[in-house]
Write a protein that holds these residues in place. Sequence first.
Motif: not given
Length: 406
Positions: A104-112
């Motif tokens: 979750q520290i990576i922006r946009g992780w949920e899309l991946y």
Amino acid sequence: MKQSVLEQIAFEQKEHLTISDAGLERDTLDLLPNLSSHALIISGIRRCGKSTLLHQYVKKNNQDAFYFNFEDIRLYEFQISDFIILDQVIESSGLKVLFFDEIQIIRGWELYVRQKLDQGFKVIITGSNASLLSRELGTKLTGRHITKELFPFSYSEFIEFKKLDPSEQSFYEYVETGGFPEVVKTGHHEILSFLIEDIINRDIVVRYGIKDAASVKKLFSYLLSNAAKLTTPSKLKEMIGIKSPSTILDYFSHLESCYLIHMVPKFSYSLKSQMLAPKKMYVNDTGLIKAGSVSFSEDKGRLLENIVFCELRRHGKEIYYFNENSKECDFIEMNKGQVKQIIQVCWELNHENEEREIDGLVEALDYFKQENGIIVTVNQKDLIRKGQHMIRVIPVYEYLISQKSD
């Protein structure tokens, strides 16, 4: 990012996870579903054993997995565009089960993650910030995730690990040690002081861009010293030196998101009344109280109450405190609007507090039209008839063990 670098990081992380001690099998393990259509999210405070739980999960399901921890210092430049390179590393591994630590520290992780689910991968995620996880889960992963929380060792897990019997003595040891696996294993309590500093600095001060780090630490130290007490921002602003109650509310939210504290509302059928009433504040683990409190008064009753709360919260309970007609009851446990348990907690029942403790419990029983209540003490066992109500007095170590099978 370079593919060769990501491959090296993944190899080293997986090797470290594989050779590490699988440890005590956690009670939460049996609650983790083996699904491929949904992402499994495991959240909880740092160092409570989330990675170890993943290791146990792999063994239980006889599945090999691709493991990747995004908090590796070598990944500080990782961005959403680098997921394309990570895809190549995953493809080279030939594995269809993905374990992502702190993604979750990576922006946009949920899309991946959504993409990997659509591609037929099984995805398991661990994270130490509840709000960051829930915010993204509520948008791009709606209906495609199941969330489970992990806490430090329960009393049942503690005595199993230490090979102790349920008793007053082993409960005292649990109060002093707390449940963080590394502390239980090594006995090095100073680990918790570093943990508190790490969480506040990394997960609150840096993440939310707070300039006055000292005020956050001062507030948390105060909360540690006043666990199981009613708390209001207006009363704290002068004491902590923060002018705005809204700032204190923000700090409360950050501390709760990182699982350092938990706020319990007063029960009320009026949502407005519930929001305006003071909240009771509890700490995630008594070990933190011992490590970070500067002036805890050794109020054993509050330590006992904090442990009972943590046990209820560990099982995902919906919890309130009760206050009506100047009479209080510590815990109303509910499930989908139905009362499950009404619990009063005190170190011991004696001639000085017996009337107050029983009357507070009976007031709550009358209010919710319940017949049976519980008083948890450190070592007393009794059965009390009060009017139409039956009150069971139970030693805390028996109560905590009984909750394991609940």
